[in-house]
Design an enzyme around this catalytic site. Structure first.
Site, PDB file in Angstrom:
ATOM      1  CG  HIS A 184      -1.447   1.189   1.689  1.00  0.00           C
ATOM      2  ND1 HIS A 184      -2.611   0.972   0.655  1.00  0.00           N
ATOM      3  CD2 HIS A 184      -1.340   2.332   1.875  1.00  0.00           C
ATOM      4  CE1 HIS A 184      -3.454   2.698   1.110  1.00  0.00           C
ATOM      5  NE2 HIS A 184      -3.150   3.175   1.823  1.00  0.00           N
ATOM      6  CD  GLU A 185       1.874   3.280   3.301  1.00  0.00           C
ATOM      7  OE1 GLU A 185       2.012   4.106   3.350  1.00  0.00           O
ATOM      8  OE2 GLU A 185       0.774   3.037   4.229  1.00  0.00           O
ATOM      9  CG  HIS A 202       0.311   5.955  -0.701  1.00  0.00           C
ATOM     10  ND1 HIS A 202      -0.352   6.747  -1.199  1.00  0.00           N
ATOM     11  CD2 HIS A 202      -0.340   5.309   0.644  1.00  0.00           C
ATOM     12  CE1 HIS A 202      -1.608   6.141  -0.608  1.00  0.00           C
ATOM     13  NE2 HIS A 202      -1.283   6.242   0.868  1.00  0.00           N
ATOM     14  CG  HIS A 233       5.595  11.473  -5.107  1.00  0.00           C
ATOM     15  ND1 HIS A 233       6.704  11.796  -4.345  1.00  0.00           N
ATOM     16  CD2 HIS A 233       5.344  12.844  -5.335  1.00  0.00           C
ATOM     17  CE1 HIS A 233       7.346  12.904  -4.735  1.00  0.00           C
ATOM     18  NE2 HIS A 233       6.172  13.507  -4.711  1.00  0.00           N
TER      19      HIS A 233
END
Length: 230
Positions: free
Chosen positions: A96-97, A100, A104
């Site tokens: 999940h991270e 991100h 980005h």
């Protein structure tokens, strides 16, 4: 008071349920080792490298479930229970991270909007309440411009609400990316995918609850001010 409780209690109960569900789901799948024996730290580095994000650093953070991606420093921070354990839960949270970080790197529009409004949203979250109640106090003492101050607080708090709303597609998209990358890279087996997906779904509920809390609080303030204006 009855009106306030009607606006606040339902989303508060949902938030408490969401937090319980995250804690219980993470606790369950953090006890199940993943087949590859990869710690969260190793999985994060591997997934980032798979997406050509070698410049993104992976660091430890303090606290339980404090995992997050910092776009300003291009750093992915993992809590000890995720970074140091080779669990199924760690795979879901790490993916999940990393999702991100990919957002980005690819200039995902909702993330760009959320990052752009963060300074105002942070200000609104910290000072919106204060201005609203200060305005009401001044108005109750006969100061007419008290309502203007209260409306300014509502506007600031509204920015925090917008931030909370735009957070939903950002988080849901990161979870979708996580599921895809865990499958496509073969990092998680079919059985492990079920566990990782359960952790992601539980975490998503907390963002929904937070958004509902913010929206209902804003609506309550608006109703109070509309009544004051009458």
């Amino acid at each position: 008071m009855g009106l306030y409780l009607a606006f606040i209690i339902p989303p508060l109960l949902l938030m408490l349920y969401a937090q319980w569900r995250v804690s219980s789901t993470f606790g369950k799948y953090s006890k199940i080792a993943n087949d590859r024996g990869m710690t969260g730290l190793a999985a994060a580095r591997w997934l980032l490298d798979q997406h050509n994000l070698q410049e993104v650093r992976v660091e430890l953070s303090k606290g339980k479930l404090s995992d997050h991606y910092d776009p300003r420093g291009r750093v992915l921070r993992l809590s000890p229970d995720v970074a140091n354990k080779s669990s199924v839960a760690a795979l879901g949270i790490v993916a999940h991270e990393v999702g991100h970080a990919v957002q980005h790197a690819t200039a995902y529009t909702p993330l760009k909007i959320r990052n752009a409004i963060y300074p105002v949203a942070s200000l609104g979250s910290n000072f919106g309440f204060i201005l609203v109640f200060l305005g009401f106090i001044l108005y109750s003492f006969g100061t007419a411009f008290g309502l203007n101050i209260a409306w300014a607080g509502v506007a600031l708090f509204g920015a925090a609400v917008v931030f909370s709303v735009i957070t939903l597609p950002v988080e849901f998209n990161a979870s979708t990316r996580a599921r895809i990358m865990l499958r496509s890279t073969g990092l998680a087996s079919v059985t492990e995918m079920n566990g990782a997906s359960a952790v992601l779904s539980a975490a998503a509920l907390t963002y929904v609850a937070a958004m509902l809390q913010a929206v209902m609080q804003l609506l309550y303030f608006v109703m109070l001010l509309m009544g004051g204006r009458r």
